[in-house]
Design a protein around this motif. Structure first.
Motif, PDB file in Angstrom:
ATOM      1  N   SER A 117     -17.738 -14.608 -21.127  1.00 13.86           N
ATOM      2  CA  SER A 117     -16.341 -14.313 -21.603  1.00 13.86           C
ATOM      3  C   SER A 117     -16.204 -15.308 -22.761  1.00 13.86           C
TER       4      SER A 117
ATOM      5  N   SER B 177     -16.053 -16.454 -26.633  1.00 13.66           N
ATOM      6  CA  SER B 177     -15.903 -15.876 -27.957  1.00 13.66           C
ATOM      7  C   SER B 177     -15.778 -16.881 -29.121  1.00 13.66           C
ATOM      8  N   THR B 178     -15.708 -16.245 -30.316  1.00 14.84           N
ATOM      9  CA  THR B 178     -15.325 -17.063 -31.427  1.00 14.84           C
ATOM     10  C   THR B 178     -14.499 -16.544 -32.247  1.00 14.84           C
ATOM     11  N   TYR B 179     -13.556 -17.326 -32.842  1.00  9.39           N
ATOM     12  CA  TYR B 179     -12.691 -16.529 -33.569  1.00  9.39           C
ATOM     13  C   TYR B 179     -12.024 -17.853 -34.655  1.00  9.39           C
TER      14      TYR B 179
END
Length: 99
Positions: free
Chosen positions: A91, A93-95
């Motif tokens: 689950s 993530s990178t943003y």
């Protein structure tokens, strides 16, 4: 499916969607290995909340998943503590934060 006594490793589980997944697994009786990269305080709080609310094991493992050495260290530590991992939920993530 019976999850009581199973061990789950959830990446990105300190907050948001990963946290909700970890909580849902714990509610069904699964022990949870909570991965985080930078959100160590949030991950520790999530683990404490899960232990208190659901009475299962919940431990925090910190690693940057884009670094093989850290990923291997985290996996080894989780296996050492939990002996086996029955469930893996990716689950993390990178943003980019908007200004």
């Amino acid at each position: 499916m019976e999850l009581r006594g199973k061990n789950a490793l959830v990446t990105g589980a300190a907050k948001r969607v990963g946290k909700a997944i970890a909580e849902a697994l714990a509610e069904k009786g699964a022990n949870v290995a909570i991965h985080c990269r930078n959100s160590i305080l949030e991950a520790q709080k999530t683990a404490e909340d899960i232990r208190r609310r659901f009475g299962v094991r919940a431990e925090v493992f910190r690693a940057s998943l884009d670094r093989v050495d850290e990923l291997e260290r985290m996996a080894s530590a989780a296996l050492k503590r939990f002996k086996t991992v029955h469930i893996l939920v990716n689950s993390a993530s990178t943003y980019e934060k908007s200004e």
